[in-house]
Design an enzyme around this catalytic site. Structure first.
Site, mmCIF file in Angstrom:
data_model
loop_
_atom_site.group_PDB
_atom_site.id
_atom_site.type_symbol
_atom_site.label_atom_id
_atom_site.label_comp_id
_atom_site.label_asym_id
_atom_site.label_seq_id
_atom_site.Cartn_x
_atom_site.Cartn_y
_atom_site.Cartn_z
ATOM 1 N N LYS A 1 63.459 -168.361 56.720
ATOM 2 C CA LYS A 1 64.368 -167.251 56.378
ATOM 3 C C LYS A 1 63.485 -166.103 55.913
ATOM 4 C CE LYS A 1 66.625 -165.142 53.748
ATOM 5 N NZ LYS A 1 66.369 -163.688 53.656
ATOM 6 N N CYS B 1 51.615 -159.412 45.387
ATOM 7 C CA CYS B 1 51.846 -160.151 44.142
ATOM 8 C C CYS B 1 50.596 -160.190 43.277
ATOM 9 C CB CYS B 1 52.290 -161.565 44.460
ATOM 10 S SG CYS B 1 51.082 -162.421 45.482
ATOM 11 N N GLU C 1 57.066 -157.331 35.776
ATOM 12 C CA GLU C 1 56.471 -156.970 37.061
ATOM 13 C C GLU C 1 57.204 -155.754 37.637
ATOM 14 O OE1 GLU C 1 57.382 -159.317 40.615
ATOM 15 O OE2 GLU C 1 55.229 -159.445 41.003
#
Ligand SMILES: NC(=O)c1ccc[n+]([C@@H]2O[C@H](COP(=O)([O-])OP(=O)(O)OC[C@H]3O[C@@H](n4cnc5c(N)ncnc54)[C@H](O)[C@@H]3O)[C@@H](O)[C@H]2O)c1
Ligand SMILES: O=C/C=C/C=C(\O)C(=O)O
Length: 495
Positions: free
Chosen positions: A187, A297, A399
């Protein structure tokens, strides 16, 4: 992304689900728009619960139909063919990735698509070189036994990935999963459906059996993501994305106790000592803060700088930020693309506003650049640097995932380590120093999965990759991936 444009031009590409070797429609379509200028890139077929069910069943049939028992040599050969085919269709993958993400074409070539074929080759090598664990056991009565563990595939693996490095992160999981004999249902992010779909063609061209690689499109909650993670036919989930999504997936798989491998968010620190080579450090820091518009990330969002060199490093980094060239992906002078979407830009801009409320001084950036013409319809954001914040600020704890960093001074090594480790995340760090002993010492004290010294995002695909705390569960890479994607059966034979 908006809901479907009824009046899309007939030439608008349509992106389909890929199930059992064929492209299939979903239950409705949604629009994928370009982050460069807001234009329509494609219409995407969203998978409903039944579409996802078909994909999971196709994967199960492929697994039971012999894929899971194919010899390692044959599977490795197929993975190498997939790698070759990605290289042959390199330009198609670059075009698809750039259209969805708006990232500089040069970056898609050097990183995203280059890593896609490298991922398949690396795991073909790893699986070919992996042996079995065995123990010769001596029992108290003087007897002996041989214990050895054979490893079979985990089964049907759900692979759910984000939009920042779409093909790289997808193949980082699909390659080891297939190497171990699993069948997958992928996905991709709703923001980046194209390259996962194109990979379906490549799988078929390379001779990977139908049903081994399936793709379903859609969103998370109440859409393909949730249908997949709650499907009783999956045997595990490997996921890269936000920490809060990881938490939702854990809840979704809890009733059937499925294993998860999670690579989640980060709030990564860089630590700069006064003995560092400052030119090299500032170049490396600029890369670690601004690569992919800060949407990696591993990107640095907290920079701790020893007080003696604080002003020099801050000035150098500001100069590098202001030298970045925001522009069209195909322009070779472009260093920096837009953020992925208007919605994501709203989030990043809200942190710029929060930083100001929390008392930050903006060294540079903080807003929307004037791009001119059709580019003003894109999701552009100025590279941004803050000073004057400390670790209690939300800007330093949450973040952001954009081209932003906060610069904070420190005096001693102890203080730097404490500041860097004062976070709920635990993904990556980089330490800049010319004192090698200090480099090793500080790098090892960072509570992270990946700790770089005098570099950033230098990868060896055999090494462990992942994080702790809010940054994830488990490690992938080399033998670590093989552990997640297989399950051992220990055989004990009395000799
Ligand atoms: N640690 C790593 O290796 C790594 C790598 C890349 C990105 N990331 C993280 O990813 C985030 C950015 O990506 P994003 O915004 O696409 O992340 P996201 O968590 O919003 O989405 C990731 C994927 O999960 C799907 N999803 C969302 N909700 C779901 C649900 N409830 N059930 C099932 N699937 C669901 C999305 O559709 C998408 O495909 C950042 O937090 C970044 O740090 C981590
Ligand atoms: O955005 C996160 C980047 C993750 C990178 C990898 O998983 C990799 O390089 O293998």
């Amino acid at each position: 992304m908006s809901s479907s444009a009824a009046n899309a031009p007939a030439s608008t590409p349509s992106v389909h689900n890929f199930i059992n070797g064929s492209y299939v429609a979903g239950v409705r379509t949604f629009d994928k728009v370009s982050p460069v200028d807001g234009s329509l890139v494609s219409q995407v077929q969203e998978a409903g619960r039944e579409t996802v069910d078909e994909a999971v069943k196709a994967a199960r049939r492929a697994l039971d139909g012999g894929w899971g028992r194919m010899s390692v040599a044959d599977r490795a050969r197929l993975l190498r063919r997939v790698a070759d085919r990605i290289e042959e269709r390199f330009d198609d993958f670059v075009a698809a990735e750039v259209a969805d993400t708006g990232k500089p074409e040069a970056m898609a070539r050097a990183l995203d698509v280059a890593r896609a074929h490298a991922n398949f080759r690396s795991f073909a090598d790893t699986i070919s070189a992996t042996g079995l664990d065995s123990f010769l056991t001596e029992t108290a009565d003087g007897g002996r036994a041989l214990n050895y563990a054979v490893r079979g595939p985990l089964g049907v693996v759900a692979v759910i990935v984000p939009w920042n490095l779409p093909l790289l992160l997808l193949t980082w999981k699909v390659a080891p999963a297939l190497a171990c004999g699993n069948a997958v249902v992928v996905k991709p992010s709703e923001e980046t459906p194209a390259t996962a779909t194109l990979l379906g063609e490549v799988m078929a061209e390379a001779g990977v059996p139908d049903g081994v690689y399936n793709v379903v499109h859609g969103f998370g909650p109440d859409s393909a993501g949730e249908c997949l993670t709650t499907h009783p036919g999956i045997d595990g989930v490997t996921f890269t994305g936000e920490s809060k999504t990881g938490s939702a997936i854990m809840r979704a798989v809890a009733p059937l106790v499925r294993p998860v491998s999670f690579e989640l968010g980060g709030k990564n620190a860089a630590v700069v000592f006064s003995d560092a080579d400052l030119e090299r450090t500032v170049d490396g820091l600029a890369r670690s803060v601004f690569t992919n518009t800060g949407q990696v990330c591993l990107c640095t969002e907290r920079v701790y700088i020893q007080r003696e060199v604080f002003d020099d490093v801050a000035a150098g980094l500001t100069e590098r930020a202001e030298a970045l060239r925001l522009g069209r992906p195909e322009d070779p002078a472009t260093t920096t693309g837009p953020l992925i979407s208007q919605a994501h830009r709203e989030k990043v801009l809200s942190y710029a506003a929060l930083a100001r409320q929390e008392g930050a001084t903006e060294l540079t950036g903080g807003g929307i650049p004037a791009m001119g013409g059709d580019l003003d319809g894109g999701a552009w954001m100025q590279p941004t640097l803050w000073t004057g914040l400390d670790n209690s600020a939300r800007t330093l704890r949450e973040e952001v995932f954009g081209p932003v960093a906060a610069l904070v001074p420190f005096d001693t090594e102890e203080e730097a380590v404490a500041l860097a480790n004062d976070t709920d995340y635990g993904l990556a760090s980089c330490v800049w120093t010319s004192n090698l002993e200090r480099g090793h010492r500080v790098a090892q004290r960072m509570r992270v999965g990946m700790s770089w010294v005098n570099t950033w995002y230098l990868r060896d695909l055999r090494s462990p990759f992942g994080g702790s705390g809010l940054s994830g569960i488990g490690r992938e890479g080399g033998a670590h991936s093989l552990h997640f994607y297989t399950q051992p059966t220990n055989v004990c034979v009395q000799l």
